[in-house]
Design an enzyme around this catalytic site. Structure first.
Site, short mmCIF file in Angstrom:
data_model
loop_
_atom_site.label_atom_id
_atom_site.label_comp_id
_atom_site.label_asym_id
_atom_site.label_seq_id
_atom_site.Cartn_x
_atom_site.Cartn_y
_atom_site.Cartn_z
N ASP A 35 0.85 -1.19 0.00
CA ASP A 35 0.00 0.00 0.00
C ASP A 35 0.89 1.25 0.00
O ASP A 35 1.90 1.31 0.71
CB ASP A 35 -0.92 0.00 1.23
CG ASP A 35 -2.07 0.97 1.08
OD1 ASP A 35 -3.23 0.52 0.95
OD2 ASP A 35 -1.83 2.21 1.10
N ILE A 36 0.50 2.25 -0.77
CA ILE A 36 1.29 3.47 -0.90
C ILE A 36 1.26 4.30 0.39
O ILE A 36 2.15 5.13 0.61
CB ILE A 36 0.78 4.28 -2.11
CG1 ILE A 36 1.84 5.22 -2.64
CG2 ILE A 36 -0.52 5.01 -1.78
CD1 ILE A 36 1.49 5.82 -4.00
N ASN A 90 -12.79 -3.53 2.33
CA ASN A 90 -13.76 -2.45 2.46
C ASN A 90 -14.72 -2.54 1.28
O ASN A 90 -14.29 -2.63 0.12
CB ASN A 90 -13.04 -1.10 2.47
CG ASN A 90 -12.13 -0.94 3.67
OD1 ASN A 90 -12.44 -1.43 4.76
ND2 ASN A 90 -11.01 -0.27 3.50
N GLY A 96 -15.21 2.79 3.64
CA GLY A 96 -13.84 3.22 3.39
C GLY A 96 -13.28 2.80 2.05
O GLY A 96 -12.10 3.03 1.77
N HIS A 103 -9.91 -5.47 -3.58
CA HIS A 103 -8.57 -5.68 -3.02
C HIS A 103 -8.74 -5.97 -1.54
O HIS A 103 -9.53 -5.34 -0.85
CB HIS A 103 -7.68 -4.45 -3.22
CG HIS A 103 -8.32 -3.18 -2.75
ND1 HIS A 103 -9.28 -2.53 -3.49
CD2 HIS A 103 -8.17 -2.46 -1.60
CE1 HIS A 103 -9.68 -1.45 -2.82
NE2 HIS A 103 -9.03 -1.40 -1.66
N HIS A 105 -6.79 -5.94 2.12
CA HIS A 105 -5.64 -5.37 2.81
C HIS A 105 -5.08 -6.41 3.77
O HIS A 105 -5.77 -6.83 4.70
CB HIS A 105 -6.05 -4.17 3.67
CG HIS A 105 -6.64 -3.00 2.93
ND1 HIS A 105 -5.99 -1.80 2.80
CD2 HIS A 105 -7.84 -2.86 2.30
CE1 HIS A 105 -6.76 -0.94 2.14
NE2 HIS A 105 -7.89 -1.56 1.83
P1 AMP Z 1 -9.65 1.17 0.04
O1 AMP Z 1 -9.74 2.52 0.71
O2 AMP Z 1 -10.05 0.01 0.87
O3 AMP Z 1 -10.34 1.19 -1.31
O4 AMP Z 1 -8.11 0.95 -0.22
C1 AMP Z 1 -7.41 1.56 -1.26
C2 AMP Z 1 -5.98 1.59 -0.84
O5 AMP Z 1 -5.19 1.82 -2.00
C3 AMP Z 1 -5.61 2.68 0.14
O6 AMP Z 1 -5.10 2.08 1.35
C4 AMP Z 1 -4.54 3.50 -0.57
O7 AMP Z 1 -3.52 3.95 0.27
C5 AMP Z 1 -4.05 2.51 -1.61
N1 AMP Z 1 -3.49 3.09 -2.82
C6 AMP Z 1 -3.96 4.12 -3.55
N2 AMP Z 1 -3.19 4.32 -4.62
C7 AMP Z 1 -2.19 3.41 -4.56
C8 AMP Z 1 -1.06 3.10 -5.39
N3 AMP Z 1 -0.79 3.79 -6.50
N4 AMP Z 1 -0.24 2.09 -5.01
C9 AMP Z 1 -0.49 1.40 -3.88
N5 AMP Z 1 -1.54 1.62 -3.07
C10 AMP Z 1 -2.38 2.61 -3.40
#
Ligand code: AMP
Length: 117
Positions: A35-36, A90, A96, A103, A105
């Site tokens: 995760d970024i 989520n 969230g 995906h 987490h």
């Molecule tokens: P959600 O909020 O459950 O949809 O999770 C989306 C996740 O994607 C968040 O935790 C973000 O930090 C992560 N995210 C967004 N853009 C990127 C990216 N380019 N690379 C890796 N993770 C990302």
């Protein structure tokens, strides 16, 4: 999901290699990348390469693929932590969800609290 949504999907672009990601594991149909904006020492997103909007859509469309997502998550947790982990999907903006390509987490590497709301 319309085809336009899929064409604009952040995680489809990562899967395609059009955007960079720190990939930690991959299989024929699943990819796992960090995760970024990590919320724990180990925070990895496990994503089916095929686009599905959320986990219930994936479960209905292809339960074997969901099982493969879980298998990769478990492997990541064993490879990068001690095999103890939380696996969070989520579903929907109020829960969230911000990226509408399913995906999970993987959260691990520390003693976890429990304050989801
Ligand atoms: P959600 O909020 O459950 O949809 O999770 C989306 C996740 O994607 C968040 O935790 C973000 O930090 C992560 N995210 C967004 N853009 C990127 C990216 N380019 N690379 C890796 N993770 C990302």
């Amino acid at each position: 999901m319309t085809s336009d949504d899929v064409n604009d999907c952040l995680f489809c672009k990562i899967v395609a290699g059009d955007l960079p990601a720190d990939v930690v594991d991959t299989s024929d149909r699943v990819v796992a990348f960090r995760d970024i904006d990590p919320k724990a020492p180990v925070h990895v997103l496990v994503v089916p390469k095929e686009h599905h909007g959320d986990v219930s859509v994936l479960a209905a469309a292809d339960p074997q693929l969901l099982a493969e997502v879980v298998e990769v998550a478990d492997r990541v947790a064993h490879d990068l932590a001690d095999g103890q982990y939380r696996f969070i999907f989520n579903s929907g903006p109020r829960a969230g969800q911000s990226v509408f390509h399913v995906h999970g987490h993987v959260i691990a590497g520390t003693q976890l609290g429990w304050t989801p709301a």
